[in-house]
Design an enzyme around this catalytic site. Structure first.
Site, PDB file in Angstrom:
ATOM      1  N   ASP A   1      -3.271  -9.576  -2.284  1.00 43.48           N
ATOM      2  CA  ASP A   1      -3.681  -8.167  -2.216  1.00 43.48           C
ATOM      3  C   ASP A   1      -2.382  -7.378  -2.285  1.00 43.48           C
ATOM      4  O   ASP A   1      -1.477  -7.603  -1.463  1.00 43.48           O
ATOM      5  CB  ASP A   1      -4.443  -7.938  -0.895  1.00 43.48           C
ATOM      6  CG  ASP A   1      -4.879  -6.498  -0.691  1.00 43.48           C
ATOM      7  OD1 ASP A   1      -4.054  -5.588  -0.898  1.00 43.48           O
ATOM      8  OD2 ASP A   1      -6.035  -6.279  -0.281  1.00 43.48           O
TER       9      ASP A   1
ATOM     10  N   HIS B   1      -6.559  -8.952  -5.105  1.00 45.26           N
ATOM     11  CA  HIS B   1      -7.186  -7.743  -4.598  1.00 45.26           C
ATOM     12  C   HIS B   1      -6.325  -6.598  -5.088  1.00 45.26           C
ATOM     13  O   HIS B   1      -5.145  -6.532  -4.765  1.00 45.26           O
ATOM     14  CB  HIS B   1      -7.229  -7.735  -3.065  1.00 45.26           C
ATOM     15  CG  HIS B   1      -8.480  -8.333  -2.515  1.00 45.26           C
ATOM     16  ND1 HIS B   1      -8.764  -8.355  -1.178  1.00 45.26           N
ATOM     17  CD2 HIS B   1      -9.538  -8.889  -3.140  1.00 45.26           C
ATOM     18  CE1 HIS B   1      -9.948  -8.927  -0.996  1.00 45.26           C
ATOM     19  NE2 HIS B   1     -10.435  -9.268  -2.167  1.00 45.26           N
TER      20      HIS B   1
ATOM     21  N   TRP C   1     -10.278 -13.634   4.479  1.00 47.13           N
ATOM     22  CA  TRP C   1      -9.199 -12.860   5.093  1.00 47.13           C
ATOM     23  C   TRP C   1      -9.551 -12.691   6.560  1.00 47.13           C
ATOM     24  O   TRP C   1     -10.589 -12.132   6.902  1.00 47.13           O
ATOM     25  CB  TRP C   1      -9.019 -11.477   4.461  1.00 47.13           C
ATOM     26  CG  TRP C   1      -8.069 -10.667   5.290  1.00 47.13           C
ATOM     27  CD1 TRP C   1      -6.716 -10.867   5.423  1.00 47.13           C
ATOM     28  CD2 TRP C   1      -8.398  -9.577   6.176  1.00 47.13           C
ATOM     29  NE1 TRP C   1      -6.193  -9.974   6.333  1.00 47.13           N
ATOM     30  CE2 TRP C   1      -7.195  -9.176   6.803  1.00 47.13           C
ATOM     31  CE3 TRP C   1      -9.580  -8.924   6.499  1.00 47.13           C
ATOM     32  CZ2 TRP C   1      -7.153  -8.123   7.738  1.00 47.13           C
ATOM     33  CZ3 TRP C   1      -9.541  -7.884   7.427  1.00 47.13           C
ATOM     34  CH2 TRP C   1      -8.338  -7.494   8.025  1.00 47.13           C
TER      35      TRP C   1
ATOM     36  N   ASP D   1      -0.426  -0.546   3.875  1.00 48.85           N
ATOM     37  CA  ASP D   1      -1.682  -1.036   3.302  1.00 48.85           C
ATOM     38  C   ASP D   1      -2.794  -0.004   3.514  1.00 48.85           C
ATOM     39  O   ASP D   1      -3.779  -0.261   4.191  1.00 48.85           O
ATOM     40  CB  ASP D   1      -2.041  -2.365   3.984  1.00 48.85           C
ATOM     41  CG  ASP D   1      -3.300  -2.992   3.404  1.00 48.85           C
ATOM     42  OD1 ASP D   1      -3.520  -2.851   2.183  1.00 48.85           O
ATOM     43  OD2 ASP D   1      -4.058  -3.611   4.165  1.00 48.85           O
TER      44      ASP D   1
ATOM     45  N   GLU E   1      -6.454 -15.153   1.675  1.00 47.85           N
ATOM     46  CA  GLU E   1      -5.698 -13.904   1.454  1.00 47.85           C
ATOM     47  C   GLU E   1      -4.668 -13.707   2.564  1.00 47.85           C
ATOM     48  O   GLU E   1      -5.004 -13.762   3.746  1.00 47.85           O
ATOM     49  CB  GLU E   1      -6.687 -12.721   1.444  1.00 47.85           C
ATOM     50  CG  GLU E   1      -6.036 -11.354   1.283  1.00 47.85           C
ATOM     51  CD  GLU E   1      -7.052 -10.207   1.257  1.00 47.85           C
ATOM     52  OE1 GLU E   1      -8.239 -10.435   1.562  1.00 47.85           O
ATOM     53  OE2 GLU E   1      -6.636  -9.072   0.933  1.00 47.85           O
TER      54      GLU E   1
ATOM     55  N   HIS F   1      -0.521  -5.954   0.745  1.00 50.45           N
ATOM     56  CA  HIS F   1      -0.212  -6.827   1.872  1.00 50.45           C
ATOM     57  C   HIS F   1       1.200  -7.383   1.910  1.00 50.45           C
ATOM     58  O   HIS F   1       1.454  -8.435   2.489  1.00 50.45           O
ATOM     59  CB  HIS F   1      -1.205  -7.987   1.905  1.00 50.45           C
ATOM     60  CG  HIS F   1      -2.591  -7.555   2.273  1.00 50.45           C
ATOM     61  ND1 HIS F   1      -3.600  -8.424   2.571  1.00 50.45           N
ATOM     62  CD2 HIS F   1      -3.118  -6.318   2.417  1.00 50.45           C
ATOM     63  CE1 HIS F   1      -4.710  -7.754   2.860  1.00 50.45           C
ATOM     64  NE2 HIS F   1      -4.431  -6.464   2.764  1.00 50.45           N
TER      65      HIS F   1
ATOM     66  N   ASP G   1      -4.885   1.359   1.396  1.00 46.72           N
ATOM     67  CA  ASP G   1      -6.090   1.223   0.574  1.00 46.72           C
ATOM     68  C   ASP G   1      -6.539   2.522  -0.080  1.00 46.72           C
ATOM     69  O   ASP G   1      -7.720   2.879  -0.038  1.00 46.72           O
ATOM     70  CB  ASP G   1      -7.229   0.576   1.382  1.00 46.72           C
ATOM     71  CG  ASP G   1      -6.993  -0.905   1.602  1.00 46.72           C
ATOM     72  OD1 ASP G   1      -6.879  -1.628   0.598  1.00 46.72           O
ATOM     73  OD2 ASP G   1      -6.902  -1.343   2.759  1.00 46.72           O
TER      74      ASP G   1
ATOM     75  N   LYS H   1      -1.526 -11.528   4.609  1.00 47.30           N
ATOM     76  CA  LYS H   1      -1.238 -10.143   4.976  1.00 47.30           C
ATOM     77  C   LYS H   1      -0.005 -10.095   5.853  1.00 47.30           C
ATOM     78  O   LYS H   1       0.203 -10.970   6.685  1.00 47.30           O
ATOM     79  CB  LYS H   1      -2.439  -9.541   5.706  1.00 47.30           C
ATOM     80  CG  LYS H   1      -2.303  -8.044   5.961  1.00 47.30           C
ATOM     81  CD  LYS H   1      -3.652  -7.413   6.204  1.00 47.30           C
ATOM     82  CE  LYS H   1      -3.488  -5.974   6.648  1.00 47.30           C
ATOM     83  NZ  LYS H   1      -4.765  -5.270   6.697  1.00 47.30           N
TER      84      LYS H   1
ATOM     85  N   ASP I   1     -10.069  -3.683  -4.147  1.00 46.83           N
ATOM     86  CA  ASP I   1     -10.194  -3.627  -2.685  1.00 46.83           C
ATOM     87  C   ASP I   1      -9.483  -2.395  -2.142  1.00 46.83           C
ATOM     88  O   ASP I   1      -8.280  -2.410  -1.942  1.00 46.83           O
ATOM     89  CB  ASP I   1      -9.609  -4.901  -2.052  1.00 46.83           C
ATOM     90  CG  ASP I   1      -9.714  -4.869  -0.536  1.00 46.83           C
ATOM     91  OD1 ASP I   1     -10.519  -4.087  -0.010  1.00 46.83           O
ATOM     92  OD2 ASP I   1      -8.974  -5.627   0.135  1.00 46.83           O
TER      93      ASP I   1
END
Ligand code: RNT
Ligand code: ZN
Length: 416
Positions: free
Chosen positions: A256, A283, A181, A291, A222, A259, A293, A224, A323
């Site tokens: 992910d 992820h 990424w 995003d 990955e 993303h 997290d 995004k 993640d």
């Protein structure tokens, strides 16, 4: 009869074998990300986290040395049911006193201590080159930089990481998923959207040309949609990465779920990709409005993602990794809660009458499907979950939190 025995009978009436589900889940690896332990800090530089991602919060007791991080990981392992795989980032290289190697010079020996740690515990290792938090990130660009010195530096980093991934796989005997990424992009409207992508493509091709055994090293890419400071354009967009993976043998797409645009769902993308890719990677995170997290929960979309992996019989085709990074609460609790949530989601998916529901769909019995899907939500899943925790030798319910509190008192609170 115990609660589990009672529950087992009720599930059996739907044709669901909860014992078999538990036996199966016990052996399905899920990657535990080392970076929840220190807010994506790493050990190779004192630079603050940068490159489109950010950790918020300042909860005391963060791990600041490899020993502390390993100790914390051990604590998390002791609280989580299921099979853990370790997920490392290149910035977690461990140097001897006075030793240093920049990212383009990293060698397997800088990860020897991690290999020892993993082998002692019977864990596999996944890996991630670190294309952020470094002075060679120029104008927010790494692999797609127009500055050839910058681009080369990062290509060399990627190649070094392929060699390290091969080392991990050979040492542990378990394939290593190596995810790329790079947050490359622009804050404001670019004048050239294709140039950076062509450079990213070339860089990625140079990285995967580094000799490796495709059965042991699984390079992923990955995507995004945007990042902090790169709001207008990211080189590694969804279309870019998906097409890259589709056109390069042995490269896996990694999705992910933080993303994408808020009304796009990775649960729906999993079966779409499974139609084309032999293997793919995830992820698993929880974005709140963006995003962000946040810690993974046992919420609807998490359940839905797990369902798509399980009912498409793709547990051996989808590499699952967590993640997220929350520094506002006890990090051990955050780690544990997220791991346990994904375990719950997988077990829940295995304990649904998937075959029956599919048959109703194919027979066009949508009213019945709707009713049965709702009914299945109230099966006594908590009893199966508790039994699973027991079988795995970990505490069920929130009892594990007592241990986190004791650990905070005895260990975390004493850290400078
Ligand atoms: C960032 C990506 C990436 C990182 C980790 C630390 O938005 O999700 O996967 O979170 O590599
Ligand atoms: Zn990610």
């Amino acid at each position: 009869m115990t609660r589990y025995e009672e529950a087992k009978k009720r599930y059996a009436a739907y044709g669901i074998d909860t014992d078999a589900a538990i036996e199966k889940l016990k052996n399905i690896p899920v990657s535990l990300h080392c970076w929840q332990g220190d807010d994506v800090g790493g050990f190779d530089s004192k630079d603050a986290l940068s490159g489109g991602i950010m950790t918020t919060g300042n909860y005391p007791g963060k791990a600041t040395t490899p020993e502390e991080l390993m100790m914390d990981i051990d604590k998390v392992i002791s609280l989580c049911p299921g099979k853990i795989k370790l997920n490392l980032h290149a910035c977690y290289a461990i140097f001897e006193d006075g030793e240093f190697a920049d990212r383009d010079q990293l060698q397997p020996k800088h990860f020897k201590k991690w290999v020892e740690f993993a082998k002692e515990r019977g864990l596999g290792i996944d890996f991630n080159p670190t294309f952020f938090s470094h002075p060679m990130v120029k104008d927010g660009l790494t692999l797609s930089s127009p500055d050839e010195t910058v681009r080369r530096f990062w290509v060399e980093h990627g190649k070094a990481c392929i060699r390290i991934s091969q080392y991990f796989a050979e040492e542990t005997g378990i394939p290593c998923v190596m995810n790329i990424w790079a947050g490359d992009g622009y804050k404001d409207i670019p004048a050239d959207r294709m140039g950076p992508r062509l450079r990213y493509k070339k860089s990625f091709e140079e990285i995967i040309a580094e000799p490796h055994d495709p059965a042991l090293v699984k390079p992923c890419v990955e995507s995004k949609v945007f990042g902090i400071g790169v709001e207008s354009y990211t080189a590694g967009s969804a279309e870019f990465t998906l097409n890259f993976a589709a056109t390069h043998e042995g490269v896996l797409p990694l999705m992910d779920n933080g993303h994408y645009h808020p009304q796009e769902f990775v649960s729906d993308k999993i079966p779409a990709l499974l139609c084309f890719f032999p293997e793919l990677a995830l992820h698993i995170t929880r974005g709140v409005r963006w995003d962000s997290d946040h810690v993974v929960l046992f919420d609807d979309e998490t359940k839905e993602m797990a369902k798509e992996v399980v009912r498409n019989d793709a547990l051996d085709r989808v590499y699952m990794a967590l993640d997220y990074f929350d520094a506002s609460i006890n990090r051990i609790a955050a780690w544990t809660m997220g791991f346990r949530s994904w375990q719950k989601a997988l077990l829940n998916a295995m304990c649904l009458p998937n075959k029956q529901l599919k048959e109703l769909q194919d027979a066009g019995k949508f009213t019945e499907l709707f009713v049965k899907q709702e009914e299945a939500k109230l099966l006594p899943f908590a009893d199966v979950w508790e039994h699973y925790c027991e079988v795995c030798g970990v505490k069920a319910g929130s009892e594990w939190f007592d241990e986190v509190q004791a650990y905070e008192k005895e260990v975390l609170s004493k850290r400078g």
